[in-house]
Design an enzyme around this catalytic site. Sequence first.
Site, PDB file in Angstrom:
ATOM      1  CB  ALA A   1      -0.906   0.014   1.369  1.00 33.72           C
TER       2      ALA A   1
ATOM      3  N   GLY B   1       0.819  -5.026   0.929  1.00 34.07           N
ATOM      4  CA  GLY B   1      -0.387  -5.290  -0.185  1.00 34.07           C
ATOM      5  C   GLY B   1       0.082  -5.995  -1.320  1.00 34.07           C
TER       6      GLY B   1
HETATM    7  N1  CAA Z   1       4.477   3.298  -0.797  1.00 33.08           N
HETATM    8  C1  CAA Z   1       4.946   4.427  -1.130  1.00 33.08           C
HETATM    9  N2  CAA Z   1       5.965   4.738  -1.996  1.00 33.08           N
HETATM   10  C2  CAA Z   1       6.748   3.551  -2.055  1.00 33.08           C
HETATM   11  C3  CAA Z   1       6.387   2.245  -1.448  1.00 33.08           C
HETATM   12  C4  CAA Z   1       5.282   2.127  -0.999  1.00 33.08           C
HETATM   13  N3  CAA Z   1       4.861   1.070  -0.328  1.00 33.08           N
HETATM   14  N4  CAA Z   1       7.407   1.447  -1.656  1.00 33.08           N
HETATM   15  C5  CAA Z   1       8.316   1.990  -2.370  1.00 33.08           C
HETATM   16  N5  CAA Z   1       7.965   3.410  -2.647  1.00 33.08           N
HETATM   17  C6  CAA Z   1       8.499   4.738  -3.410  1.00 33.08           C
HETATM   18  C7  CAA Z   1       9.896   5.092  -2.453  1.00 33.08           C
HETATM   19  O1  CAA Z   1       9.284   6.047  -1.446  1.00 33.08           O
HETATM   20  C8  CAA Z   1      10.583   5.734  -3.527  1.00 33.08           C
HETATM   21  O2  CAA Z   1       9.981   6.889  -3.892  1.00 33.08           O
HETATM   22  P1  CAA Z   1      11.009   8.371  -3.919  1.00 33.08           P
HETATM   23  O3  CAA Z   1      12.094   8.133  -5.027  1.00 33.08           O
HETATM   24  O4  CAA Z   1       9.987   9.404  -4.337  1.00 33.08           O
HETATM   25  O5  CAA Z   1      11.494   8.387  -2.776  1.00 33.08           O
HETATM   26  C9  CAA Z   1      10.424   4.674  -4.788  1.00 33.08           C
HETATM   27  O6  CAA Z   1       9.353   3.928  -4.449  1.00 33.08           O
HETATM   28  C10 CAA Z   1      11.707   3.738  -4.895  1.00 33.08           C
HETATM   29  O7  CAA Z   1      11.670   3.109  -3.737  1.00 33.08           O
HETATM   30  P2  CAA Z   1      13.109   3.004  -2.848  1.00 33.08           P
HETATM   31  O8  CAA Z   1      14.199   4.025  -3.229  1.00 33.08           O
HETATM   32  O9  CAA Z   1      12.955   2.696  -1.406  1.00 33.08           O
HETATM   33  O10 CAA Z   1      13.901   1.423  -3.606  1.00 33.08           O
HETATM   34  P3  CAA Z   1      14.744   0.558  -3.152  1.00 33.08           P
HETATM   35  O11 CAA Z   1      15.063  -0.386  -4.048  1.00 33.08           O
HETATM   36  O12 CAA Z   1      15.925   1.314  -2.273  1.00 33.08           O
HETATM   37  O13 CAA Z   1      13.802  -0.470  -1.734  1.00 33.08           O
HETATM   38  C11 CAA Z   1      11.833  -1.376  -1.120  1.00 33.08           C
HETATM   39  C12 CAA Z   1      13.038  -1.018  -2.217  1.00 33.08           C
HETATM   40  C13 CAA Z   1      12.753  -2.433  -0.319  1.00 33.08           C
HETATM   41  C14 CAA Z   1      10.833  -2.262  -1.521  1.00 33.08           C
HETATM   42  C15 CAA Z   1      11.528  -0.231  -0.283  1.00 33.08           C
HETATM   43  O14 CAA Z   1      10.998   0.864  -1.165  1.00 33.08           O
HETATM   44  C16 CAA Z   1      10.253  -0.504   0.803  1.00 33.08           C
HETATM   45  O15 CAA Z   1      10.740  -1.014   1.869  1.00 33.08           O
HETATM   46  N6  CAA Z   1       9.320  -0.181   0.367  1.00 33.08           N
HETATM   47  C17 CAA Z   1       8.168  -0.141   1.355  1.00 33.08           C
HETATM   48  C18 CAA Z   1       7.665  -1.754   1.445  1.00 33.08           C
HETATM   49  C19 CAA Z   1       6.552  -1.842   2.666  1.00 33.08           C
HETATM   50  O16 CAA Z   1       6.762  -1.765   3.515  1.00 33.08           O
HETATM   51  N7  CAA Z   1       5.336  -2.325   2.125  1.00 33.08           N
HETATM   52  C20 CAA Z   1       4.336  -2.485   3.065  1.00 33.08           C
HETATM   53  C21 CAA Z   1       3.508  -1.242   2.811  1.00 33.08           C
HETATM   54  S1  CAA Z   1       2.061  -1.096   4.168  1.00 33.08           S
HETATM   55  C22 CAA Z   1       0.849  -2.199   3.563  1.00 33.08           C
HETATM   56  O17 CAA Z   1       0.893  -2.620   2.453  1.00 33.08           O
HETATM   57  C23 CAA Z   1      -0.427  -2.412   4.552  1.00 33.08           C
HETATM   58  C24 CAA Z   1      -1.466  -3.003   3.903  1.00 33.08           C
HETATM   59  O18 CAA Z   1      -1.561  -4.266   3.891  1.00 33.08           O
HETATM   60  C25 CAA Z   1      -2.721  -2.349   3.555  1.00 33.08           C
END
Ligand code: CAA
Length: 258
Positions: A64, A109
């Site tokens: 998400a 998600g």
């Molecule tokens: N939401 C919003 N933006 C996200 C995102 C997310 N879930 N995951 C990645 N992005 C964005 C980053 O913020 C970044 O944007 P900016 O360039 O504007 O800063 C862009 O995508 C690229 O991401 P990274 O620079 O972080 O890429 P990376 O290769 O260094 O890392 C990753 C990749 C490990 C997947 C890391 O992005 C990450 O940890 N993302 C979050 C994953 C997460 O926690 N997901 C769970 C969300 S909560 C949920 O899903 C709840 C539910 O069940 C309803």
Amino acid sequence: MKFNYLKFEKKERIGILTFTRPDALNALNENVFKELSDFLDADFTQSIRVLVLTGAGKAFVAGADIKAFQTYSSQNAYEFAELGKLLFDRIANLDIPVIAAINGFALGGGLELALACDIRIASERTKLGLPEVNLGLIPGFNGTQRLSRQIGAGNAMYIMMQGEGISALEAYQLGVVQKLVPPGEVLSSAIQLAEKIASKSPRSLSLIKEMVGKGMEMSLKDAGEMESRAFGNLFKEDQKERIEGVTAFLEKRQPNWE
Ligand code: CAA
């Protein structure tokens, strides 16, 4: 229909739905959900036998949209979770098989979306997980339930509680993923599997989905009774696919389901 965050293509009997928000690793927000809802309403699946879901860029779906969470009230969050659950249930309940082609990160998600599909194929190099514990959250699109039903409570807790995400190999060993393939071959492998499945009886495939899906929520005894009834119903006189399948076997030819 024109989408901003989704792309739908047809390769003969196979439909491919790609999440196309690569700058945010295909994170799911209300705009993406609106398009997913429109896609499901338009019933693009009518003209295909198998649907493949995948993501553009280096992620399948990274969860998400965490940035959008900053403005959410408790009510907004509840409604967002309910909407995601409803849409993922609609995918799970499509009467055609759905394959998740996990080309890259499937987190939060994103993994919950993949779990709503019938079969998951993943890149050997990717990472899967439910990392909500790092955000002070829990999975909100039915992930706590779908994952536990899929691989058992202990394995699901292991993934959810350590929150770092697991390698594709570990996900395969735990049964989250059914097949691992080299990076770059995920979509082609998913399409290959989809084509094989598309050559089977559509009626059988939709019944298998129904039996497994409904059966998970029933006792073994009641589910067994449901299966016997469905099996019996296939022998009714109007069941063309059963007639064709059995006749083709006896005539030593391939069945024609058209
Ligand atoms: N939401 C919003 N933006 C996200 C995102 C997310 N879930 N995951 C990645 N992005 C964005 C980053 O913020 C970044 O944007 P900016 O360039 O504007 O800063 C862009 O995508 C690229 O991401 P990274 O620079 O972080 O890429 P990376 O290769 O260094 O890392 C990753 C990749 C490990 C997947 C890391 O992005 C990450 O940890 N993302 C979050 C994953 C997460 O926690 N997901 C769970 C969300 S909560 C949920 O899903 C709840 C539910 O069940 C309803």
